[in-house]
Design an enzyme around this catalytic site. Sequence first.
Site, PDB file in Angstrom:
ATOM      1  N   ASP A  53       6.258  12.802   6.771  1.00  0.00           N
ATOM      2  CA  ASP A  53       6.844  13.883   5.970  1.00  0.00           C
ATOM      3  C   ASP A  53       5.761  14.467   5.054  1.00  0.00           C
ATOM      4  OD1 ASP A  53      10.035  14.581   4.992  1.00  0.00           O
ATOM      5  OD2 ASP A  53       8.389  15.208   3.688  1.00  0.00           O
ATOM      6  N   ILE A  54       5.762  15.799   4.929  1.00  0.00           N
ATOM      7  CA  ILE A  54       4.723  16.479   4.132  1.00  0.00           C
ATOM      8  C   ILE A  54       4.878  16.204   2.628  1.00  0.00           C
ATOM      9  CG2 ILE A  54       5.855  18.724   3.685  1.00  0.00           C
ATOM     10  CD1 ILE A  54       3.263  20.058   4.689  1.00  0.00           C
ATOM     11  N   ASN A 109      20.362  13.781   6.729  1.00  0.00           N
ATOM     12  CA  ASN A 109      20.993  14.853   5.961  1.00  0.00           C
ATOM     13  C   ASN A 109      21.591  15.867   6.931  1.00  0.00           C
ATOM     14  OD1 ASN A 109      20.164  13.728   3.496  1.00  0.00           O
ATOM     15  ND2 ASN A 109      18.191  14.771   3.591  1.00  0.00           N
ATOM     16  N   GLY A 115      22.441  18.308   2.167  1.00  0.00           N
ATOM     17  CA  GLY A 115      21.061  18.506   1.713  1.00  0.00           C
ATOM     18  C   GLY A 115      20.073  18.761   2.830  1.00  0.00           C
ATOM     19  N   GLN A 116      20.565  19.182   3.998  1.00  0.00           N
ATOM     20  CA  GLN A 116      19.649  19.474   5.112  1.00  0.00           C
ATOM     21  C   GLN A 116      18.938  20.795   4.849  1.00  0.00           C
ATOM     22  OE1 GLN A 116      21.551  19.648   8.966  1.00  0.00           O
ATOM     23  NE2 GLN A 116      19.610  19.832  10.067  1.00  0.00           N
ATOM     24  N   HIS A 122      17.006  15.575  12.414  1.00  0.00           N
ATOM     25  CA  HIS A 122      15.931  14.625  12.131  1.00  0.00           C
ATOM     26  C   HIS A 122      16.447  13.435  11.363  1.00  0.00           C
ATOM     27  CE1 HIS A 122      16.100  17.721   8.974  1.00  0.00           C
ATOM     28  NE2 HIS A 122      15.725  16.786   8.116  1.00  0.00           N
ATOM     29  N   LEU A 123      15.831  12.289  11.608  1.00  0.00           N
ATOM     30  CA  LEU A 123      16.096  11.087  10.833  1.00  0.00           C
ATOM     31  C   LEU A 123      14.935  10.915   9.863  1.00  0.00           C
ATOM     32  CD1 LEU A 123      17.871  10.679  13.392  1.00  0.00           C
ATOM     33  CD2 LEU A 123      17.275   8.259  13.309  1.00  0.00           C
ATOM     34  N   HIS A 124      15.259  10.566   8.601  1.00  0.00           N
ATOM     35  CA  HIS A 124      14.220  10.163   7.658  1.00  0.00           C
ATOM     36  C   HIS A 124      14.158   8.637   7.697  1.00  0.00           C
ATOM     37  CE1 HIS A 124      14.089  13.971   5.109  1.00  0.00           C
ATOM     38  NE2 HIS A 124      15.275  14.124   5.684  1.00  0.00           N
TER      39      HIS A 124
HETATM   40  P1  5GP Z   1      15.873  17.693   5.120  1.00  0.00           P
HETATM   41  O1  5GP Z   1      15.848  18.190   3.702  1.00  0.00           O
HETATM   42  O2  5GP Z   1      16.232  18.811   6.070  1.00  0.00           O
HETATM   43  O3  5GP Z   1      16.718  16.462   5.349  1.00  0.00           O
HETATM   44  O4  5GP Z   1      14.415  17.216   5.443  1.00  0.00           O
HETATM   45  C1  5GP Z   1      13.381  18.074   5.754  1.00  0.00           C
HETATM   46  C2  5GP Z   1      12.091  17.341   5.475  1.00  0.00           C
HETATM   47  O5  5GP Z   1      11.041  18.041   6.112  1.00  0.00           O
HETATM   48  C3  5GP Z   1      11.728  17.254   3.986  1.00  0.00           C
HETATM   49  O6  5GP Z   1      11.629  15.885   3.598  1.00  0.00           O
HETATM   50  C4  5GP Z   1      10.384  17.980   3.901  1.00  0.00           C
HETATM   51  O7  5GP Z   1       9.475  17.361   3.006  1.00  0.00           O
HETATM   52  C5  5GP Z   1       9.891  17.935   5.335  1.00  0.00           C
HETATM   53  N1  5GP Z   1       9.048  19.062   5.693  1.00  0.00           N
HETATM   54  C6  5GP Z   1       9.276  20.372   5.428  1.00  0.00           C
HETATM   55  N2  5GP Z   1       8.307  21.143   5.934  1.00  0.00           N
HETATM   56  C7  5GP Z   1       7.443  20.284   6.558  1.00  0.00           C
HETATM   57  C8  5GP Z   1       6.222  20.488   7.280  1.00  0.00           C
HETATM   58  O8  5GP Z   1       5.734  21.607   7.462  1.00  0.00           O
HETATM   59  N3  5GP Z   1       5.596  19.370   7.750  1.00  0.00           N
HETATM   60  C9  5GP Z   1       6.103  18.116   7.572  1.00  0.00           C
HETATM   61  N4  5GP Z   1       5.402  17.085   8.066  1.00  0.00           N
HETATM   62  N5  5GP Z   1       7.248  17.894   6.910  1.00  0.00           N
HETATM   63  C10 5GP Z   1       7.909  18.964   6.414  1.00  0.00           C
END
Ligand code: 5GP
Length: 136
Positions: A53-54, A109, A115-116, A122-124
Amino acid sequence: MNKDLSARSILARVLEVAMYTGHAMSCLFCKIVEGSIPSTAVFQDDLVYAFADIGPKAPVHVLIVPREHIGSVKEAGKDKRALLGHLLWIAAEIAREKKLDKGYRIVVNTGEDGGQTVDHLHLHLLGGRMLTWPPG
Ligand code: 5GP
Ligand code: ZN
């Protein structure tokens, strides 16, 4: 082969490719999967891509995504049950490989209230520190 059937299956394939191309052009995680946006790979196979994750929320924060575009678990049909199980299993494999022996959290999420922020399922995988509960 029945002519109607083969015409229909060709049309279905054309639509599938068109939809894939559309998602690949507009979806951030499709772009990461195909490599047009760089990422740090953690694991990959023919179905799944996992990357760092970034903006990590824990010492280990890996995103595990299906290569095919699925918006969220809400959009995953019955035919995706095996893929959903595979994603979960890969998350546990990565946790083993990262030696998260004290535990970890797998988060999915979903939708606005969930909070998506990226509309590609995706799974965290979060670990490497004590995680509090309940989440915000
Ligand atoms: P969500 O909020 O949809 O559950 O998770 C999205 C995740 O994607 C966030 O934790 C965010 O930090 C990550 N993310 C967003 N943009 C990028 C990207 O360009 N590269 C990577 N590696 N992660 C990203
Ligand atoms: Zn996508």
